[in-house]
Design a protein around this motif. Structure first.
Motif, short mmCIF file in Angstrom:
data_model
loop_
_atom_site.label_atom_id
_atom_site.label_comp_id
_atom_site.label_asym_id
_atom_site.label_seq_id
_atom_site.Cartn_x
_atom_site.Cartn_y
_atom_site.Cartn_z
N ALA A 116 0.81 -1.22 0.00
CA ALA A 116 0.00 0.00 0.00
C ALA A 116 0.84 1.27 0.00
N GLY A 117 2.01 1.23 0.62
CA GLY A 117 2.81 2.43 0.76
C GLY A 117 3.74 2.73 -0.40
N LEU A 118 3.73 1.88 -1.43
CA LEU A 118 4.63 2.06 -2.56
C LEU A 118 3.92 2.67 -3.75
N THR A 119 4.64 3.47 -4.51
CA THR A 119 4.12 3.93 -5.80
C THR A 119 4.13 2.74 -6.75
N PHE A 120 3.45 2.89 -7.89
CA PHE A 120 3.46 1.82 -8.89
C PHE A 120 4.89 1.57 -9.38
N GLU A 121 5.67 2.64 -9.52
CA GLU A 121 7.05 2.47 -9.99
C GLU A 121 7.87 1.66 -8.99
N GLN A 122 7.72 1.94 -7.72
CA GLN A 122 8.44 1.18 -6.70
C GLN A 122 7.99 -0.28 -6.67
N ALA A 123 6.67 -0.48 -6.71
CA ALA A 123 6.13 -1.84 -6.65
C ALA A 123 6.57 -2.67 -7.85
N ALA A 124 6.66 -2.04 -9.01
CA ALA A 124 7.06 -2.78 -10.22
C ALA A 124 8.48 -3.29 -10.13
N ALA A 125 9.30 -2.69 -9.28
CA ALA A 125 10.69 -3.10 -9.14
C ALA A 125 10.83 -4.40 -8.35
N MET A 126 9.76 -4.86 -7.72
CA MET A 126 9.91 -5.93 -6.75
C MET A 126 9.71 -7.37 -7.24
N PRO A 127 8.68 -7.68 -8.01
CA PRO A 127 8.27 -9.09 -8.13
C PRO A 127 9.36 -10.10 -8.46
N LEU A 128 9.98 -10.01 -9.62
CA LEU A 128 10.96 -11.04 -10.00
C LEU A 128 12.18 -10.99 -9.10
N ALA A 129 12.74 -9.82 -8.89
CA ALA A 129 13.99 -9.71 -8.13
C ALA A 129 13.80 -10.07 -6.67
N ALA A 130 12.80 -9.51 -6.02
CA ALA A 130 12.59 -9.79 -4.60
C ALA A 130 12.18 -11.24 -4.38
N ASN A 131 11.37 -11.78 -5.27
CA ASN A 131 10.95 -13.17 -5.16
C ASN A 131 12.14 -14.11 -5.31
N THR A 132 13.04 -13.80 -6.25
CA THR A 132 14.24 -14.61 -6.44
C THR A 132 15.09 -14.61 -5.17
N ALA A 133 15.29 -13.43 -4.58
CA ALA A 133 16.07 -13.33 -3.35
C ALA A 133 15.40 -14.09 -2.21
N LEU A 134 14.08 -13.98 -2.11
CA LEU A 134 13.34 -14.66 -1.04
C LEU A 134 13.49 -16.18 -1.15
#
Length: 330
Positions: A116-134
């Motif tokens: 909720a606290g992220l802009t669309f630009e910030q949120a778009a940076a997350m899925p593949l990269a953050a999921n891979t790290a997780l």
């Protein structure tokens, strides 16, 4: 709708912004109006069809998926049959092929409500990269509080999330990066930062419970030398390096599987898979202030080719984002 299309393998010059038909969601899919997408090494590999063995999946002579992009953040426009928990108007993020476009159809199982606290630009940076790290740290390495972790490639898209996630799970973290990124990696919470131009982590004499390799430019011997006798090496190198342009990191992964049964150390590859459940975990961690995307630069959709060139040529730090639709905030 406008989309960035690729008809043949090659450089970024093969990419064109064109008008294409808007997709229609099928069963289990949502139609998302894309506000932002991000650039990953995945896009570079698909663009070039490299390593060549990947063309077995990408398409033998030309790309099967003609629109580039994998991450997205936007608003749900419509839902197909059998979709549960998502509705038109919801702000979402996730993974799907073809996100450098005004609309994309994404699987319900790979889409979740965005932080909720992220802009669309910030949120778009997350899925593949953050999921891979997780997946690499939590699932493959089985990271536990109090363990020591070395992240080789700590300033990249996956690396910036890996540093933060390792800290969130209670680990002591060392990040390896170039001189210009030392301050960035330190600001993400790394306990120690190694500038690879001045120090070789494999010969420094220190050993770690988990070594997460996100670069693919070091031999297995080097990575194992930096790992405790009962520790874990996790391989997710994105370069071609040791395996050349034919096999790329596949060669290193294959060697790891052959070696693993004969040594005490675990040497494992990182099979990242998009997941609604993982996106929910990442949202909770973000909302709790434990992780945050680091975005180096944004490009408009019309300059998506330059965004990929930036990643490829300038060795971008953190994430590069493509803005598809201008928005004013979270």
């Amino acid at each position: 709708m406008k989309a960035v299309v690729q008809d043949r393998y090659g450089s970024v010059d093969t990419l064109e912004l064109r008008e294409v038909e808007q997709p229609v969601p099928g069963a289990g899919e949502v139609l998302v109006r894309v506000h932002a997408a991000s650039v990953n090494a995945y896009d570079w590999h698909y663009l070039h069809g490299d390593p060549k063995i990947a063309r077995l999946f990408f398409g033998a002579r030309s790309p099967k998926v003609r629109i580039r992009g994998r991450d997205f953040a936007g608003r749900v426009e419509a839902v197909g049959a059998e979709v549960k928990g998502l509705h038109p108007g919801d702000e979402v993020y996730g993974e799907a092929d073809g996100t450098f476009a005004e609309f994309v159809c994404a699987k319900d199982t790979e889409t979740a409500l965005k932080p909720a606290g992220l802009t669309f630009e910030q949120a778009a940076a997350m899925p593949l990269a953050a999921n891979t790290a997780l997946i690499g740290l939590r699932d493959v390495a089985g990271l536990r509080s109090g363990q020591s972790v070395l992240v080789n490639g700590a300033s990249g898209g996956v690396g910036t999330f890996a540093v933060q996630l390792a800290k969130a799970y209670g680990a002591e973290v060392t990040g390896v990066c170039g001189a210009r990124n030392v301050e960035l990696v330190g600001s993400l919470g790394a306990d120690d930062v190694v500038d690879y131009s001045r120090e070789d982590f494999a010969r420094a004499g220190r050993r770690y419970d988990v070594v997460l390799d996100l670069v693919g430019n070091r031999s297995l011997a080097d990575l194992r030398r930096a790992t405790t006798p009962s520790g874990t090496v996790v391989l997710s190198g994105g370069g071609v390096f040791e395996g050349g342009s034919l096999l790329g990191p596949v060669w290193l992964t294959a060697r790891a599987r052959l070696l693993s049964p004969f040594v005490r150390q675990r040497v494992l590859s990182l099979p990242a898979k998009a997941s609604k459940e993982n996106l929910a975990v990442l949202r909770e961690l973000t909302d709790a202030g434990k992780i945050a995307p680091a975005v180096e630069r944004t490009y408009p959709l019309s300059e998506a080719a330059e965004a990929i060139r930036h990643l490829e040529v300038e060795h971008a730090r953190a994430k590069i984002v493509v803005t598809v639709r201008e928005t004013g905030g979270p």
